[in-house]
Write a protein that holds these residues in place. Structure first.
Motif, PDB file in Angstrom:
ATOM      1  N   ASN A 192     -12.178  -7.844 -72.439  1.00 14.07           N
ATOM      2  CA  ASN A 192     -11.103  -7.084 -73.125  1.00 14.07           C
ATOM      3  C   ASN A 192     -11.646  -7.484 -74.703  1.00 14.07           C
ATOM      4  OD1 ASN A 192      -9.988  -9.021 -74.786  1.00 14.07           O
ATOM      5  ND2 ASN A 192      -8.704 -10.345 -72.771  1.00 14.07           N
ATOM      6  N   TYR A 193     -11.301  -6.212 -75.395  1.00 14.69           N
ATOM      7  CA  TYR A 193     -12.543  -6.287 -76.915  1.00 14.69           C
ATOM      8  C   TYR A 193     -12.003  -7.039 -77.418  1.00 14.69           C
ATOM      9  CZ  TYR A 193     -12.302  -4.208 -81.152  1.00 14.69           C
ATOM     10  OH  TYR A 193     -13.242  -4.453 -83.091  1.00 14.69           O
ATOM     11  N   PHE A 194     -10.911  -7.773 -77.453  1.00 12.97           N
ATOM     12  CA  PHE A 194     -10.848  -9.458 -78.434  1.00 12.97           C
ATOM     13  C   PHE A 194     -11.710 -10.711 -77.753  1.00 12.97           C
ATOM     14  CE2 PHE A 194      -7.252  -6.841 -79.203  1.00 12.97           C
ATOM     15  CZ  PHE A 194      -7.159  -6.789 -80.722  1.00 12.97           C
ATOM     16  N   GLN A 195     -11.290 -10.173 -76.219  1.00 10.43           N
ATOM     17  CA  GLN A 195     -12.633 -11.389 -76.245  1.00 10.43           C
ATOM     18  C   GLN A 195     -14.410 -11.499 -76.480  1.00 10.43           C
ATOM     19  OE1 GLN A 195     -12.129 -14.761 -73.655  1.00 10.43           O
ATOM     20  NE2 GLN A 195     -14.183 -14.620 -74.120  1.00 10.43           N
ATOM     21  N   ALA A 196     -14.386 -10.137 -76.685  1.00  7.96           N
ATOM     22  CA  ALA A 196     -15.652  -9.369 -76.524  1.00  7.96           C
ATOM     23  C   ALA A 196     -15.859  -9.971 -77.804  1.00  7.96           C
ATOM     24  CB  ALA A 196     -15.807  -7.930 -76.296  1.00  7.96           C
ATOM     25  N   THR A 197     -15.244  -9.735 -79.020  1.00  3.47           N
ATOM     26  CA  THR A 197     -15.237 -10.105 -80.099  1.00  3.47           C
ATOM     27  C   THR A 197     -15.454 -11.615 -80.365  1.00  3.47           C
ATOM     28  OG1 THR A 197     -12.565 -10.991 -80.215  1.00  3.47           O
ATOM     29  CG2 THR A 197     -12.978  -8.950 -81.123  1.00  3.47           C
ATOM     30  N   GLN A 198     -15.377 -12.490 -79.871  1.00  2.56           N
ATOM     31  CA  GLN A 198     -15.422 -13.724 -79.305  1.00  2.56           C
ATOM     32  C   GLN A 198     -17.260 -14.060 -79.453  1.00  2.56           C
ATOM     33  OE1 GLN A 198     -14.001 -15.976 -81.717  1.00  2.56           O
ATOM     34  NE2 GLN A 198     -12.575 -14.580 -81.364  1.00  2.56           N
ATOM     35  N   ASP A 199     -17.571 -13.300 -77.944  1.00  2.00           N
ATOM     36  CA  ASP A 199     -18.791 -13.778 -76.882  1.00  2.00           C
ATOM     37  C   ASP A 199     -20.124 -12.977 -77.896  1.00  2.00           C
ATOM     38  OD1 ASP A 199     -16.570 -14.088 -75.548  1.00  2.00           O
ATOM     39  OD2 ASP A 199     -17.066 -12.314 -74.340  1.00  2.00           O
ATOM     40  N   ILE A 200     -19.593 -12.152 -79.231  1.00  2.00           N
ATOM     41  CA  ILE A 200     -20.606 -11.585 -79.863  1.00  2.00           C
ATOM     42  C   ILE A 200     -21.300 -13.026 -80.823  1.00  2.00           C
ATOM     43  CG2 ILE A 200     -19.875  -9.428 -79.692  1.00  2.00           C
ATOM     44  CD1 ILE A 200     -18.865  -9.455 -81.947  1.00  2.00           C
ATOM     45  N   ARG A 201     -20.091 -13.201 -80.673  1.00  2.00           N
ATOM     46  CA  ARG A 201     -21.224 -14.891 -81.592  1.00  2.00           C
ATOM     47  C   ARG A 201     -22.484 -15.419 -80.537  1.00  2.00           C
ATOM     48  NH1 ARG A 201     -18.329 -16.788 -85.639  1.00  2.00           N
ATOM     49  NH2 ARG A 201     -16.070 -14.936 -86.322  1.00  2.00           N
ATOM     50  N   VAL A 202     -21.823 -15.791 -79.559  1.00  2.00           N
ATOM     51  CA  VAL A 202     -22.940 -16.504 -78.313  1.00  2.00           C
ATOM     52  C   VAL A 202     -24.437 -15.389 -78.349  1.00  2.00           C
ATOM     53  CG1 VAL A 202     -22.404 -17.093 -76.129  1.00  2.00           C
ATOM     54  CG2 VAL A 202     -21.180 -17.740 -77.530  1.00  2.00           C
ATOM     55  N   VAL A 203     -23.783 -14.272 -78.121  1.00  4.40           N
ATOM     56  CA  VAL A 203     -24.912 -13.164 -77.822  1.00  4.40           C
ATOM     57  C   VAL A 203     -25.866 -13.334 -79.032  1.00  4.40           C
ATOM     58  CG1 VAL A 203     -25.511 -10.988 -77.573  1.00  4.40           C
ATOM     59  CG2 VAL A 203     -23.728 -11.793 -76.478  1.00  4.40           C
ATOM     60  N   ALA A 204     -25.626 -13.348 -80.430  1.00  6.91           N
ATOM     61  CA  ALA A 204     -25.721 -13.250 -81.963  1.00  6.91           C
ATOM     62  C   ALA A 204     -26.555 -14.399 -81.804  1.00  6.91           C
ATOM     63  CB  ALA A 204     -25.146 -13.262 -82.836  1.00  6.91           C
ATOM     64  N   LEU A 205     -26.411 -15.878 -80.924  1.00 10.78           N
ATOM     65  CA  LEU A 205     -27.196 -17.215 -81.274  1.00 10.78           C
ATOM     66  C   LEU A 205     -28.721 -16.639 -80.221  1.00 10.78           C
ATOM     67  CD1 LEU A 205     -23.825 -19.493 -80.962  1.00 10.78           C
ATOM     68  CD2 LEU A 205     -25.751 -19.020 -83.222  1.00 10.78           C
ATOM     69  N   GLU A 206     -28.239 -15.717 -79.114  1.00 11.39           N
ATOM     70  CA  GLU A 206     -29.497 -16.004 -78.102  1.00 11.39           C
ATOM     71  C   GLU A 206     -30.605 -14.943 -78.748  1.00 11.39           C
ATOM     72  OE1 GLU A 206     -29.870 -17.180 -75.185  1.00 11.39           O
ATOM     73  OE2 GLU A 206     -27.624 -18.277 -75.395  1.00 11.39           O
ATOM     74  N   ILE A 207     -29.483 -13.751 -80.027  1.00 14.48           N
ATOM     75  CA  ILE A 207     -30.801 -12.968 -80.010  1.00 14.48           C
ATOM     76  C   ILE A 207     -31.379 -13.919 -81.232  1.00 14.48           C
ATOM     77  CG2 ILE A 207     -30.769 -11.170 -81.386  1.00 14.48           C
ATOM     78  CD1 ILE A 207     -28.553 -10.142 -80.279  1.00 14.48           C
ATOM     79  N   ALA A 208     -31.123 -14.644 -82.070  1.00 10.31           N
ATOM     80  CA  ALA A 208     -31.432 -15.526 -82.931  1.00 10.31           C
ATOM     81  C   ALA A 208     -32.626 -16.235 -82.785  1.00 10.31           C
ATOM     82  CB  ALA A 208     -30.653 -16.449 -84.060  1.00 10.31           C
ATOM     83  N   ALA A 209     -32.101 -16.534 -80.900  1.00 14.30           N
ATOM     84  CA  ALA A 209     -33.256 -17.786 -80.788  1.00 14.30           C
ATOM     85  C   ALA A 209     -34.819 -17.498 -80.170  1.00 14.30           C
ATOM     86  CB  ALA A 209     -32.651 -19.003 -79.285  1.00 14.30           C
ATOM     87  N   LEU A 210     -34.028 -15.709 -79.746  1.00 14.57           N
ATOM     88  CA  LEU A 210     -35.057 -15.493 -79.499  1.00 14.57           C
ATOM     89  C   LEU A 210     -36.237 -14.238 -80.103  1.00 14.57           C
ATOM     90  CD1 LEU A 210     -37.323 -13.177 -77.813  1.00 14.57           C
ATOM     91  CD2 LEU A 210     -35.759 -11.565 -77.635  1.00 14.57           C
ATOM     92  N   ILE A 211     -35.611 -14.333 -81.514  1.00 14.22           N
ATOM     93  CA  ILE A 211     -36.172 -13.907 -82.868  1.00 14.22           C
ATOM     94  C   ILE A 211     -37.604 -15.389 -83.457  1.00 14.22           C
ATOM     95  CG2 ILE A 211     -36.025 -13.381 -85.269  1.00 14.22           C
ATOM     96  CD1 ILE A 211     -33.709 -11.465 -84.382  1.00 14.22           C
ATOM     97  N   ASN A 212     -36.674 -16.345 -83.208  1.00 18.61           N
ATOM     98  CA  ASN A 212     -37.123 -17.582 -83.934  1.00 18.61           C
ATOM     99  C   ASN A 212     -38.359 -18.010 -83.048  1.00 18.61           C
ATOM    100  OD1 ASN A 212     -35.596 -18.087 -85.883  1.00 18.61           O
ATOM    101  ND2 ASN A 212     -33.950 -18.856 -85.156  1.00 18.61           N
ATOM    102  N   HIS A 213     -38.425 -17.856 -82.194  1.00 19.07           N
ATOM    103  CA  HIS A 213     -39.514 -18.465 -80.434  1.00 19.07           C
ATOM    104  C   HIS A 213     -40.665 -17.272 -81.013  1.00 19.07           C
ATOM    105  CE1 HIS A 213     -40.941 -19.131 -76.510  1.00 19.07           C
ATOM    106  NE2 HIS A 213     -41.508 -17.852 -76.103  1.00 19.07           N
ATOM    107  N   LEU A 214     -40.362 -15.704 -81.139  1.00 19.57           N
ATOM    108  CA  LEU A 214     -41.191 -14.915 -81.665  1.00 19.57           C
ATOM    109  C   LEU A 214     -41.978 -15.516 -82.833  1.00 19.57           C
ATOM    110  CD1 LEU A 214     -40.114 -11.692 -80.257  1.00 19.57           C
ATOM    111  CD2 LEU A 214     -41.248 -13.084 -79.150  1.00 19.57           C
ATOM    112  N   ALA A 215     -41.598 -16.226 -83.515  1.00 16.77           N
ATOM    113  CA  ALA A 215     -41.781 -16.464 -85.062  1.00 16.77           C
ATOM    114  C   ALA A 215     -42.915 -17.229 -85.262  1.00 16.77           C
ATOM    115  CB  ALA A 215     -41.495 -16.735 -86.483  1.00 16.77           C
TER     116      ALA A 215
END
Length: 324
Positions: A26-49
């Motif tokens: 549901n939407y309100f669960q997704a608002t919490q999940d995107i924080r985890v998704v953001a951490l995964e994307i940040a980890a990818l960018i830092n790895h590529l750096a």
């Protein structure tokens, strides 16, 4: 987003990563999940750096709806991100919340936002009205988008019975919300620039109160991919709102024209009728644009004109459709 990725690759050599997840939460669960998704994307960018020498200034994050706020969270974990483009950032749980909760100008060197579905949530609006970037663009007032009217639900969908009606209703609900990605995708390789004017409101634009770009383009900006290249002369300021008009179908980009009419009769009288303007090109072809309401269902009804000192109409046309 796949169409957008293709346009990016057509424009210039680059690497495009598409991040998408689903699973029926549901939407309100997704608002919490995107924080985890953001951490995964940040980890990818830092790895590529570390492994490939990627610089934060070369990173351009583009996110739609909840994805826009996801990009904001990524910017909090990756210092020096060059640009974030928010496409109709999600409204529920984010509007007027603290900056660390939502997308904001501090998340990247440049944050541009396109608002297309910012009517009240009670009116099925899904996007934010609040400016949250350096430059915030509000095409067609940022609310209901042309071409998303309920009466334009495809007849073919209605013939499919209840399932078709449900599908059409769902498309109608997200039509304006989904317009932001379409506008940005078109802008990536389009020769037509989405010129927008810095105004207090969309109504102010149509009243002719802010139709000048100024001497140094300080009151105009270009919505879309090249927003960072056509910034106002004085640079980026937080939460600068720009307004423009787009077409109801692709190609969406239009050129704006301001038409001033000076009536011969200066008395306080009124008449009924229609007004239109014709654009003539070197090829001799003519493009006729209505200045008054031209709804097909009521086109036979005239408009009342009160004779004042002058009247201004702001109209637009799509250059890709008119062969001049």
């Amino acid at each position: 987003m796949k169409e957008m990725a293709v346009e990016f690759l057509k424009r210039e050599p680059c690497n495009v990563f598409i991040v998408q997840w689903d699973g029926g939460v549901n939407y309100f669960q997704a608002t919490q999940d995107i924080r985890v998704v953001a951490l995964e994307i940040a980890a990818l960018i830092n790895h590529l750096a570390v492994k490939c020498g990627l610089r934060g200034s070369d990173v351009h994050l583009v996110g739609h709806s909840l994805g826009a706020h996801t990009c904001g969270y990524v910017g909090q974990h990756v210092p020096g991100v060059g640009r974030i483009t928010g496409l109709d950032p999600a409204d529920p749980s984010y509007t007027y919340m603290p900056e660390f909760v939502r997308l904001d100008p501090s998340d990247a060197d440049f944050v541009d936002v396109i608002h297309t579905d910012s009517q009240s949530i009670l009116g099925n609006g899904l996007g934010m009205r609040q400016p949250v970037g350096h430059l915030d663009f509000f095409p067609n007032a940022g609310r209901y988008q042309p071409g998303c009217e309920l009466w334009k639900v495809p007849e073919a969908a209605l013939r499919k019975g209840v399932r078709g009606v449900v599908s059409a209703a769902a498309d109608f609900t997200v039509c304006s919300h989904s317009r932001a990605p379409s506008l940005f995708t078109e802008s990536i390789n389009s020769h037509c620039r989405f010129l927008a004017f810095r105004c207090a409101s969309y109504m102010a634009l149509h009243l002719g109160q802010c139709i000048s770009c100024g001497n140094n383009m300080e009151r105009c900006a270009v919505m879309g991919m090249d927003a960072d290249k056509f910034m106002p002369a004085e640079g980026f300021s937080r939460n600068s709102s720009f307004f423009l008009t787009t077409a109801n179908e692709p190609p969406f980009c239009q050129h704006p024209y301001a038409v001033r009419i000076f009536p011969a009769d200066m008395h306080n009288t009124s008449h009924w009728g229609h007004l239109s303007v014709e654009l003539r090109g070197i090829s001799g072809l003519v493009k006729e644009l209505p200045l008054t309401e031209n709804d097909e269902s009521v086109s036979c009804l005239p408009t009342r004109f009160v004779h004042v000192r002058e009247t201004l109409w702001l109209t637009s046309f799509s250059p890709q459709r008119a062969k001049f």
